[in-house]
Design a protein around this motif. Structure first.
Motif, mmCIF file in Angstrom:
data_model
loop_
_atom_site.group_PDB
_atom_site.id
_atom_site.type_symbol
_atom_site.label_atom_id
_atom_site.label_comp_id
_atom_site.label_asym_id
_atom_site.label_seq_id
_atom_site.Cartn_x
_atom_site.Cartn_y
_atom_site.Cartn_z
ATOM 1 N N VAL A 186 39.763 44.260 43.379
ATOM 2 C CA VAL A 186 40.468 43.335 44.262
ATOM 3 C C VAL A 186 39.988 41.897 44.062
ATOM 4 O O VAL A 186 40.772 40.949 43.970
ATOM 5 C CB VAL A 186 40.307 43.776 45.740
ATOM 6 C CG1 VAL A 186 40.885 42.737 46.682
ATOM 7 C CG2 VAL A 186 40.968 45.128 45.941
ATOM 8 N N ILE A 187 38.676 41.724 43.945
ATOM 9 C CA ILE A 187 38.135 40.372 43.729
ATOM 10 C C ILE A 187 38.656 39.782 42.425
ATOM 11 O O ILE A 187 39.007 38.609 42.346
ATOM 12 C CB ILE A 187 36.591 40.424 43.654
ATOM 13 C CG1 ILE A 187 36.036 40.830 44.999
ATOM 14 C CG2 ILE A 187 36.044 39.094 43.193
ATOM 15 C CD1 ILE A 187 35.343 39.740 45.735
ATOM 16 N N LEU A 188 38.715 40.631 41.393
ATOM 17 C CA LEU A 188 39.187 40.118 40.103
ATOM 18 C C LEU A 188 40.645 39.678 40.198
ATOM 19 O O LEU A 188 41.024 38.660 39.609
ATOM 20 C CB LEU A 188 39.026 41.187 39.017
ATOM 21 C CG LEU A 188 37.604 41.350 38.489
ATOM 22 C CD1 LEU A 188 37.500 42.566 37.588
ATOM 23 C CD2 LEU A 188 37.167 40.099 37.727
ATOM 24 N N LEU A 189 41.444 40.422 40.947
ATOM 25 C CA LEU A 189 42.843 40.020 41.125
ATOM 26 C C LEU A 189 42.924 38.627 41.748
ATOM 27 O O LEU A 189 43.683 37.767 41.294
ATOM 28 C CB LEU A 189 43.575 41.016 42.032
ATOM 29 C CG LEU A 189 44.145 42.267 41.380
ATOM 30 C CD1 LEU A 189 44.857 43.117 42.434
ATOM 31 C CD2 LEU A 189 45.123 41.896 40.268
ATOM 32 N N GLY A 190 42.109 38.414 42.778
ATOM 33 C CA GLY A 190 42.086 37.099 43.427
ATOM 34 C C GLY A 190 41.685 36.002 42.450
ATOM 35 O O GLY A 190 42.318 34.943 42.363
ATOM 36 N N ARG A 194 43.624 32.533 40.928
ATOM 37 C CA ARG A 194 43.008 31.212 40.920
ATOM 38 C C ARG A 194 43.037 30.589 39.506
ATOM 39 O O ARG A 194 43.428 29.446 39.306
ATOM 40 C CB ARG A 194 41.566 31.333 41.406
ATOM 41 C CG ARG A 194 40.729 30.113 41.231
ATOM 42 C CD ARG A 194 41.183 29.007 42.153
ATOM 43 N NE ARG A 194 41.103 27.702 41.499
ATOM 44 C CZ ARG A 194 41.304 26.559 42.127
ATOM 45 N NH1 ARG A 194 41.625 26.542 43.401
ATOM 46 N NH2 ARG A 194 41.200 25.429 41.488
ATOM 47 N N SER A 195 42.656 31.384 38.510
ATOM 48 C CA SER A 195 42.600 30.889 37.138
ATOM 49 C C SER A 195 43.977 30.503 36.625
ATOM 50 O O SER A 195 44.152 29.468 35.982
ATOM 51 C CB SER A 195 42.114 32.008 36.219
ATOM 52 O OG SER A 195 40.805 31.878 35.921
ATOM 53 N N ALA A 201 46.409 26.239 32.251
ATOM 54 C CA ALA A 201 46.011 27.638 32.104
ATOM 55 C C ALA A 201 46.842 28.390 31.071
ATOM 56 O O ALA A 201 46.350 29.304 30.412
ATOM 57 C CB ALA A 201 46.111 28.344 33.458
ATOM 58 N N MET A 202 48.094 27.976 30.891
ATOM 59 C CA MET A 202 48.979 28.748 30.016
ATOM 60 C C MET A 202 48.512 28.781 28.555
ATOM 61 O O MET A 202 48.749 29.741 27.843
ATOM 62 C CB MET A 202 50.418 28.214 30.092
ATOM 63 C CG MET A 202 51.127 28.644 31.349
ATOM 64 S SD MET A 202 50.955 30.433 31.636
ATOM 65 C CE MET A 202 50.400 30.460 33.328
ATOM 66 N N PRO A 276 42.422 31.725 30.815
ATOM 67 C CA PRO A 276 43.137 30.587 31.406
ATOM 68 C C PRO A 276 42.157 29.507 31.866
ATOM 69 O O PRO A 276 42.378 28.320 31.639
ATOM 70 C CB PRO A 276 43.880 31.216 32.588
ATOM 71 C CG PRO A 276 44.045 32.648 32.203
ATOM 72 C CD PRO A 276 42.815 33.000 31.434
ATOM 73 N N ALA A 277 41.024 29.939 32.458
ATOM 74 C CA ALA A 277 40.050 28.959 32.932
ATOM 75 C C ALA A 277 39.393 28.231 31.760
ATOM 76 O O ALA A 277 39.197 27.016 31.799
ATOM 77 C CB ALA A 277 39.000 29.634 33.805
#
Ligand code: TRP
Length: 450
Positions: A186-190, A194-195, A201-202, A276-277
Motif C-alpha cells: 500500500v505504501i508503495l502505491l502511494g 507521488r513520483s 516524470a514521464m 519517474p523520480a
C-alpha cells in the motif's frame, strides 16, 4: 542420521502463512534496493523485459521444483539430496546452496543495516529536508563510509535475524510476515502516485518501460537471470527449506504462482516509484547501489508529511529485509540442525557470528576498504557477483536437471498431486524443467564467457 521428523524443525500453521512467509523471503532488498539500481545500470526497459522472461521461463518452474523437493523430504538442502540420491554428487547442490546462503547474507546484512540506519535518521530528520538528490547522495556516501556506524547497524541487523530465527519457524518467521507485506504494498502505491505526478516524470516511465534493445549484451542477460534467482530466493535451497515445513494438504503449484506474482509486482512497482523520480530530479539512472538511498529521501523531503512517510517506509523496508535475511540464515541453520544434530540455538549463534564476521569487509567496501579492489570490484561486489550471478543460476540449473532427469518428473508429479490435488500444468512444467530451464541457464553462461 538426518530425519525429517526432528522436533527442532517446526511447521507452518496455514497455507496463507506459508505463502506470506515465502513471499517474505522473496520480497526484500532485492526488490527495493537491487532491482532499480541494476535496471538503471543495464539500460532500463529492455532489461526489465528480459528479467520478466527469466522469471517466467526459469524462475517459476524452479520455484515449484524447490517446493516439491522440500516437501517431499522435509529436510534442508543437503539432507534433501542425500535422502533422494544418497552418496551421489548431487548432494553437492545442497552444499553449494548453504555456501551461497552464507555469502549472500554476509553482504545482505550490510545493506539491511543501512535500512535500519535510515529509519533512525528519518526519525531524527537528519536524512530528510534535502534540497537536491546530490545533497541526499552526499549524505549517504558519508554515512556508508563511516566504519563505526556501518558496523553498528550491520551487527544490529544480524542480531535481530538471530533472535527471530532462534524462536523458530512458526512463532518467529510466520507472524512477522502476516501484516507487514500487504502494508508495504500500500505504501508503495502511494509513493508511485507521488513520483508519477512530479514534473518530468514521464521521461522516467519511458526509460523504464520502453525497451531499447541496443542496450542488451550477454552480460546484461546474465545479470537479469541472476536477479530473477536473487529476487525469488531461488537456486540455493531457501525455498526448498521453506517447502520442507509445509503440510501435504497444500497445493504447491498455486503457492508457487502466488509467490512469483507478489514478488514481481513489488519489484515492478518499486521501479515505477524510482525511475519517474530519478528523471524528474535530473539524476543518473546508472548511479549504482546508492540509487534508492539518494532518490527516495529527496522524494520524502519534497512531499507533504514526508517525514512520517519516510519513517514508515524505511521501517517496512527493514522488515522486508529481515524476512529475507532470516530465510537465508534459516538455510544455514537447518543444515546444522538436520545434518549435525545441533540444537537450534547453538546453530543460530554460530552461523550468525561467522556470517557477520565474513560480512565486515563488505561493510567497509564503501569506506575504509573502498580502494581494495580486484579487477575493479570491491569485496562487496565480488561476494554479490559470485553468489548472485554464478552460484544461484548454477544451483538452479542443477536442481532443474536433478528434478527433470535424475529424481524424475513423475516422482515430482506424485508429490505435487498428494491429497488429490490436481496438477493441471504437469506436462508444461515437465517440459520447462527438463529442457527450457537448464538450456536457458547454460546458454546464458556460455554467451557470457565466449
Ligand atoms: N529474495 C530476497 C530479496 O529479494 C533475498 C533472498 C532471501 C535470497 N533469501 C534468498 C536470495 C535466497 C537468494 C537466495 O531481497
Amino acid at each position: 542420521m538426518a530425519t525429517g521428523n526432528n522436533n527442532q524443525r517446526g511447521f507452518w500453521a496455514s497455507r496463507l502463512g506459508f505463502v506470506l512467509a515465502a513471499s517474505g523471503s522473496a520480497i526484500g532488498l532485492g526488490n527495493v534496493w537491487k532491482f532499480p539500481y541494476i535496471t538503471g545500470e543495464n539500460g532500463g526497459g529492455a532489461f526489465v523485459l528480459i528479467y520478466l522472461l527469466c522469471i517466467a521461463a526459469v524462475g517459476l518452474p524452479i520455484m515449484l521444483a524447490e517446493f516439491t523437493l522440500g516437501r517431499k523430504t522435509n529436510l534442508n538442502p543437503v539432507g534433501a539430496f542425500q535422502a533422494l540420491k544418497p552418496g551421489s554428487p548431487w548432494v553437492g547442490i545442497g552444499f553449494m546452496g548453504v555456501a551461497a546462503g552464507f555469502l549472500i547474507l554476509s553482504f545482505y546484512g550490510v545493506v539491511g543495516g543501512w535500512t535500519i540506519a535510515y529509519v533512525v535518521k528519518s526519525i531524527t530528520r537528519s536524512a530528510l529536508n534535502f534540497q537536491s538528490p546530490a545533497e541526499a547522495g552526499d549524505f549517504f556516501s558519508t554515512f556508508i563510509g563511516n566504519t563505526e556506524e556501518i558496523l553498528f547497524y550491520h551487527a544490529l541487523f544480524m542480531a535481530i535475524c538471530m533472535v527471530i530465527v532462534i524462536k523458530g519457524v512458526h512463532s518467529g518467521i510466520e507472524r512477522a510476515c502476516d501484516i507487514l507485506m500487504p502494508t508495504l504494498f500500500v505504501i508503495l502505491l502511494g509513493l508511485m502516485i507521488r513520483s508519477l505526478t512530479l514534473p518530468g516524470a514521464m521521461e522516467g516511465v519511458r526509460f523504464y518501460l520502453y525497451p531499447d534493445f541496443s542496450k542488451l549484451s550477454p552480460g546484461v542477460v546474465l545479470v537479469a537471470l541472476g536477479q530473477a534467482f536473487f529476487s525469488l530466493s531461488l537456486g540455493m535451497g531457501a525455498m526448498l527449506t521453506y517447502g520442507s515445513y509445509l503440510s501435504e494438504r497444500e497445493n504447491l503449484t498455486s503457492c508457487a504462482v502466488y509467490v512469483v506474482i507478489f514478488d514481481t509486482m513489488i519489484a515492478l512497482l518499486v521501479g515505477m516509484v524510482i525511475f519517474p523520480a530519478v528523471f524528474a530530479m535530473g539524476l543518473e539512472p546508472a548511479e549504482g547501489p546508492s540509487l534508492v538511498f539518494s532518490v527516495l529521501p529527496t522524494v520524502f523531503s519534497s512531499m507533504p508529511m514526508g517525514g512520517v512517510v519516510a519513517v514508515i517506509f524505511f521501517a517496512l523496508l527493514v522488515i522486508a529485509a529481515l524476512t529475507s535475511g532470516i530465510s537465508l540464515l534459516e538455510v544455514v541453520v537447518a543444515y546444522f540442525i538436520d545434518q549435525k544434530g545441533w540444537p537450534r540455538q547453538k546453530a543460530v549463534l554460530f552461523a550468525s557470528l561467522v556470517i557477520f564476521a565474513f560480512g565486515v569487509p563488505s561493510g567497509l567496501s564503501f569506506g575504509a576498504m573502498k580502494d581494495v579492489t580486484f579487477m575493479d570490484m570491491t569485496f562487496f561486489d565480488w561476494v554479490d557477483n559470485i553468489a548472485s550471478n554464478y552460484l544461484l543460476p548454477l544451483g538452479g540449473m542443477l536442481m532443474a536437471v536433478f528434478v527433470g532427469w535424475v529424481w524424475g518428473t513423475r516422482a515430482a508429479h506424485e508429490e505435487i498431486e498428494k491429497h488429490e490435488t490436481r496438477f493441471h500444468w504437469a506436462d508444461q512444467w515437465s517440459f520447462l524443467i527438463r529442457f527450457v530451464t537448464p538450456v536457458a541457464v547454460m546458454l546464458v553462461f556460455l554467451a557470457h564467457f565466449f
